[in-house]
Design a protein around this motif. Structure first.
Motif, mmCIF file in Angstrom:
data_model
loop_
_atom_site.group_PDB
_atom_site.id
_atom_site.type_symbol
_atom_site.label_atom_id
_atom_site.label_comp_id
_atom_site.label_asym_id
_atom_site.label_seq_id
_atom_site.Cartn_x
_atom_site.Cartn_y
_atom_site.Cartn_z
ATOM 1 N N GLY A 41 37.132 46.402 43.696
ATOM 2 C CA GLY A 41 38.445 45.969 43.769
ATOM 3 C C GLY A 41 38.879 44.700 43.953
ATOM 4 N N GLN A 42 38.203 43.997 44.813
ATOM 5 C CA GLN A 42 38.515 42.553 45.012
ATOM 6 C C GLN A 42 38.266 41.792 43.893
ATOM 7 N N ILE A 43 37.076 42.028 43.221
ATOM 8 C CA ILE A 43 36.636 41.287 42.003
ATOM 9 C C ILE A 43 37.664 41.458 40.992
ATOM 10 N N GLU A 44 38.192 42.543 40.835
ATOM 11 C CA GLU A 44 39.012 42.969 39.815
ATOM 12 C C GLU A 44 40.388 41.939 39.763
ATOM 13 N N ILE A 45 40.927 41.987 40.984
ATOM 14 C CA ILE A 45 41.998 41.377 41.082
ATOM 15 C C ILE A 45 41.878 39.663 40.911
ATOM 16 N N LEU A 46 40.700 39.338 41.637
ATOM 17 C CA LEU A 46 40.275 37.918 41.354
ATOM 18 C C LEU A 46 40.238 37.290 39.929
ATOM 19 N N ALA A 47 39.513 38.289 39.356
ATOM 20 C CA ALA A 47 39.171 38.188 37.836
ATOM 21 C C ALA A 47 40.491 37.802 37.127
ATOM 22 N N ARG A 48 41.558 38.313 37.557
ATOM 23 C CA ARG A 48 42.714 37.898 36.654
ATOM 24 C C ARG A 48 43.231 36.687 36.947
ATOM 25 N N GLU A 49 43.057 36.085 38.237
ATOM 26 C CA GLU A 49 43.282 34.583 38.089
ATOM 27 C C GLU A 49 42.278 33.810 37.627
ATOM 28 N N LEU A 50 40.933 34.378 37.572
ATOM 29 C CA LEU A 50 39.809 33.408 36.958
ATOM 30 C C LEU A 50 40.168 33.257 35.457
ATOM 31 N N ALA A 51 40.683 34.467 35.098
ATOM 32 C CA ALA A 51 40.820 34.360 33.365
ATOM 33 C C ALA A 51 41.922 33.252 32.866
ATOM 34 N N THR A 52 42.805 32.812 33.750
ATOM 35 C CA THR A 52 43.669 31.633 33.633
ATOM 36 C C THR A 52 43.196 30.236 33.433
#
Length: 608
Positions: free
Chosen positions: A451-462
């Motif tokens: 769950g924490q990684i999924e949220i983090l991935a949204r920022e990494l995708a930018t």
């Protein structure tokens, strides 16, 4: 991977149990068995080898009953004999089990002290007997299972039937997959949708920690806290496809979640889990006593597994190791006169450059060994020694479970090498294999970060670029994390040894550069922290992957910190690979790329 099937019905189940087990043959196994409950009581049939042997036995010794469980087994604890085959049973209960019970020795000692007698070498029989003890002390069947689950350490999937209970199957999962199939007047329990596909396409997938009580009309599911929960019904495509995604969006995600089970099976090939002693699989001969130098060669993720293997072999066995990308090794015409063993790593066993490198080594008169996932492959057939990784079919192009199985195989083999060379004492060997046995549980713990990684991935995708840093055993992981991200998200990423930061990459650091740092609290931790401080001073966006001790050190402020449990150092490459895989996966999903079949890539590179 072992396979589980359970059926509670109003119709005979023996033939259907065997039919379902046939659907699970793709997972690999070396023995099989079923247990049913009929008017004659609880009974079972078990056989070594392929299912045809079990079918032959059932023709001469048939089983009646409208409720039963079945299993195909990869041997971990104990040899692949009838005595060690599943189901394991007492007069009161029968159980089938996927996974490893880490504390089975302690449980076995307690049971023997209470007068319970063991017939096998397996950890699974411990489960049957500890449930029996709870029943003997007055617990009802469902409550008996509830009571014993907290006592089991490790990753597992379980299915139970009980004497006198012709309308009850109990199941539980922690780490290993398990699914409920919904029929008309009957219910099913299985390892995956393929096992259930002959009977139903309506499937509920249990989540980690779930406990389920089945009768002919319903399945009552409880979560890890004991609360009744509903899991959604999904329509399986198992009838149409050989391998099913289950309740996962992509094969890559499914294969990430299969890792606790498959690394446990791989470990069981290299370690006698009953004694804790290492071995070369399948009775092959590979004595490291006189091996002073090794050459390792592979491609892609296999190369990074081999790079980790170099750290293992040099540290644990004091064997000097050279490692090469196979596409370079095959053309370098390297003099190999002082090399005693050439080791090759390949998921498919068909990688063209790795195969050519193997053939070159053989032409130079070297003894060869291969770490492969497909034991019938060309590389396996042409190697002197085959070291199997029991990952099962890997559909996603970006390797996940094959990689961690390769790491587990190399870790266990390095211990065997250290024992052969007198570097590791018997007591040290036992401690190290017990540490490896914690691997499935540690990987399952890493899933809690999703769950924490999924949220983090949204920022990494930018971002359009990323750096990965690590030292020691974490350096190959930095390379692997970067490879995964670029493979499936198409974000440019590079992995570096953290000590190389000031030799060039630091020029790239500013507030637009995410830096993923792999830093368990090992002997290299403080040095890695120094590199993190250099990144922080230049505005770099740090994502720290560490353990509980590393997080408590709190040396540097990070954009995000992913915290795994403290664990033995030998396990960190295996467990820390998981959040790196998840970070790449969720970043790619958020960006809308084809995760399972990324552009320009193939699963097996069979041409130059």
């Amino acid at each position: 991977m072992c396979g589980i099937i359970g059926i509670v019905s109003g119709q005979p189940v023996a033939d259907r149990l065997v039919d379902s087990l046939k659907r699970l043959e793709y997972r690999g196994y070396d023995s099989a068995g079923i247990a049913t409950l009929s008017d004659a009581g609880l009974d079972r049939r078990r056989a070594e080898g392929k299912l045809v042997n079990l079918e032959t036995l059932l023709k001469t010794e048939p089983l009646g009953g409208t409720i039963g469980i079945g299993h195909t087994r990869w041997a971990t604890h104990g040899a692949p004999t009838v005595r060690n085959a599943h189901p394991h049973a007492t007069p009161r209960v029968a159980v089938v089990h996927n996974g490893i019970i880490e504390n089975f020795r302690e449980l076995r000692t307690s049971l023997e002290a209470d007068g319970y007698v063991f017939e096998s070498e397996t950890d699974t029989e411990t489960i049957a007997l500890i449930v029996t003890r709870a029943l003997d002390r007055g617990a009802e069947p469902v409550e008996a299972v509830r009571q014993i689950l907290p006592q089991l350490e490790g990753a597992f999937a379980l299915a139970f039937v009980f004497s006198g209970e012709e309308n009850l199957i109990v199941g539980a999962r922690r780490g290993s997959p398990l699914a409920v199939g919904i029929g008309k007047g009957e219910m099913f329990l299985g390892s995956d949708a393929i096992a259930l596909s002959p009977f139903t396409d309506a499937v509920r997938y249990l989540e980690d920690g779930d406990f389920v009580v089945l009768d002919r009309s319903q399945a009552k599911i409880y979560d890890v806290d004991g609360l009744a929960v509903e899991r959604p019904v999904r329509r399986s495509v198992g009838k149409a496809f050989y391998v099913d995604k289950g309740n996962h969006r992509h094969f890559m995600q499914k294969e990430i979640y299969e890792q606790p089970e498959v690394i446990g099976h791989t470990l069981g090939s290299f370690v006698d889990m009953t004694t804790g002693r290492t071995r070369v699989p399948n009775g092959q001969s590979l004595d490291f006593k006189d091996i002073k130098r090794m050459a390792i060669s592979a491609c892609g993720t296999g190369y990074l597994a081999g790079l980790t293997g170099r750290y293992y072999f040099e540290r644990h066995a004091r064997i000097a190791c050279d490692i090469d990308v196979a596409s370079e090794f095959r053309y370098r015409e390297s003099p190999l006169g002082d090399v005693d063993l050439a080791l090759f790593v390949s998921q498919s066993g068909e990688t063209a450059d790795t195969l050519a490198s193997l053939r070159y080594a053989k032409s130079m008169g070297l003894k060869t060994a291969s770490v492969v996932n497909v034991q019938e492959s060309t590389i396996a057939r042409e190697s002197d020694v085959v070291l199997p990784t029991l990952a099962g079919p890997e559909i996603g192009v970006a390797s996940t479970k094959a990689f961690t199985c390769q790491l587990m195989a190399l870790a266990a083999l390095s211990i065997r090498a250290g024992v052969d060379r007198g570097v590791i004492s018997p007591d040290e060997e036992l401690a190290m294999t017990r540490a490896l046995a914690e691997g499935p549980r540690m990987v399952a713990e890493a899933f809690k970060l999703e769950g924490q990684i999924e949220i983090l991935a949204r920022e990494l995708a930018t971002y359009r670029h990323a750096l990965y840093l690590g030292r020691g055993l974490s350096y190959p992981l930095a390379l692997e994390g970067a490879l995964k991200l670029k493979e499936i998200s198409y974000i440019h990423a590079e992995g570096y040894a953290a000590g190389e930061l000031k030799h060039g990459p630091i020029a790239l650091i500013d507030e637009t550069m995410p830096v993923i740092v792999v830093a368990p609290h090992d002997r290299m931790f403080e040095k890695t922290v120094s590199n993190m401080q250099e990144v922080a001073a230049r505005g770099g966006r740090i994502i720290l992957i560490t353990d509980e001790k590393g997080a408590r050190a709190g040396a540097v402020s990070a954009m995000e910190t992913l915290i795994l449990p403290d664990m033995p150092e030998i396990l960190t490459p295996i467990a820390f690979a998981v959040p790196l895989q998840m970070l790449a996966y969720h970043t790619a999903v958020h960006m809308g790329t084809d995760v399972d079949q990324p552009r320009n890539l193939a699963k097996s590179v069979t041409v130059e």
